[in-house]
Write an enzyme that holds these catalytic residues in place. Structure first.
Site, PDB file in Angstrom:
ATOM      1  N   ASP A 175       0.875  -1.149   0.123  1.00  0.00           N
ATOM      2  CA  ASP A 175       0.029   0.037   0.015  1.00  0.00           C
ATOM      3  C   ASP A 175       0.887   1.163   0.060  1.00  0.00           C
ATOM      4  OD1 ASP A 175      -2.370   1.478   0.545  1.00  0.00           O
ATOM      5  OD2 ASP A 175      -1.523   1.590   2.427  1.00  0.00           O
ATOM      6  N   ASP A 219      -0.209   5.012   0.843  1.00  0.00           N
ATOM      7  CA  ASP A 219      -0.488   6.248   1.976  1.00  0.00           C
ATOM      8  C   ASP A 219      -0.673   5.545   3.274  1.00  0.00           C
ATOM      9  OD1 ASP A 219      -0.477   8.127   0.037  1.00  0.00           O
ATOM     10  OD2 ASP A 219      -2.630   7.754  -0.288  1.00  0.00           O
ATOM     11  N   ASP A 255      -1.461  -0.800   6.160  1.00  0.00           N
ATOM     12  CA  ASP A 255      -1.578  -0.111   7.536  1.00  0.00           C
ATOM     13  C   ASP A 255      -2.982  -0.266   7.810  1.00  0.00           C
ATOM     14  OD1 ASP A 255      -2.322   2.942   7.040  1.00  0.00           O
ATOM     15  OD2 ASP A 255      -1.889   1.832   5.159  1.00  0.00           O
TER      16      ASP A 255
END
Length: 228
Positions: free
Chosen positions: A12, A14, A177
């Site tokens: 991922d 961001d 995250d």
């Protein structure tokens, strides 16, 4: 999955590699004010990100994680267009890589892993961001939030990667995250590596039950690099 099996690692962006909220917050604040709504703070935007720009703007206009159903499609589209313009204008100057990101990507690249980026961020912003932070050359594939009809947690991007690289789910690891990253991995049948920092709407990443939980991206090396 055993560590020896992993061939492809999907990341991922961001909240995983890059803290982009400072720039996203500036753009979201300008966009909501431009359409006559109250502005938003960086703290609010930290909570609103992770599901793509349309959802981010809907939440910013609503001042809530739950989007106000009375907001018209026209208003949301107008605010989204303004947001894109303002975000482009930031030049991503306030965004920064998290600690150990560049070193970890370099070590994985040198070790021969195929690295891919799977983000819900609009595709048009991604190449500049990667280039600006000196990590563009590490990724073989860069898939944005509009590369396919569905975003994460839909596994379509991960399935596409497996098909393209002719690998099995046991040979891929998803690093992220947020709940969306972990669910996308589960939906694709591959293992996941969850980071405790980043943006997950205040929910601990462990609640999504990733296969691995870490406080730093560098800990990924302990998982996939089996010492000789």
């Amino acid at each position: 999955m055993t560590q020896q099996e992993i061939k492809l690692i999907a990341f991922d962006l961001d909240g995983t590699l890059l803290d982009s909220v400072p720039d996203l917050a500036v753009a979201a604040d300008q966009a909501t004010r431009a359409v006559g709504f109250p502005g938003v703070t960086e703290l609010q935007v930290r909570d609103y990100v992770g599901n793509g720009a349309d959802i981010l703007i809907g939440r910013a206009l609503s001042q809530s994680l739950t989007i106000n159903p009375e907001l018209s499609d026209e208003l949301r589209a107008q605010a989204r267009e303004l947001f894109d313009d303002f975000y482009q204008q930031t030049g991503h100057k306030l965004s920064h890589l998290y600690p150990t990101v560049k070193e970890t990507l370099k070590a994985l690249h040198q070790a021969g892993f195929t690295l891919a980026l799977v983000t819900n961020k609009p595709s048009k912003f991604v190449p500049d961001v990667l280039q600006q932070h000196g990590i563009a050359d590490y990724f073989v594939d860069v898939l944005g939030g509009d590369s396919f009809p569905e975003k994460k947690p839909n596994p379509i991007a991960l399935n596409w990667l497996m098909e393209k690289h002719q690998i099995q789910p046991t040979e891929m690891l998803m690093v992220g995250d947020s709940k969306n990253d972990i669910l996308a991995a589960k939906n694709a049948g591959c293992a996941s590596f969850g980071l405790t920092y980043g943006y997950n709407h205040g929910e601990p990443i462990s609640a999504s039950e990733p296969d691995f939980v870490a406080d730093s991206l560098a800990q990924l090396l302990d998982v996939v690099l089996v010492s000789a």
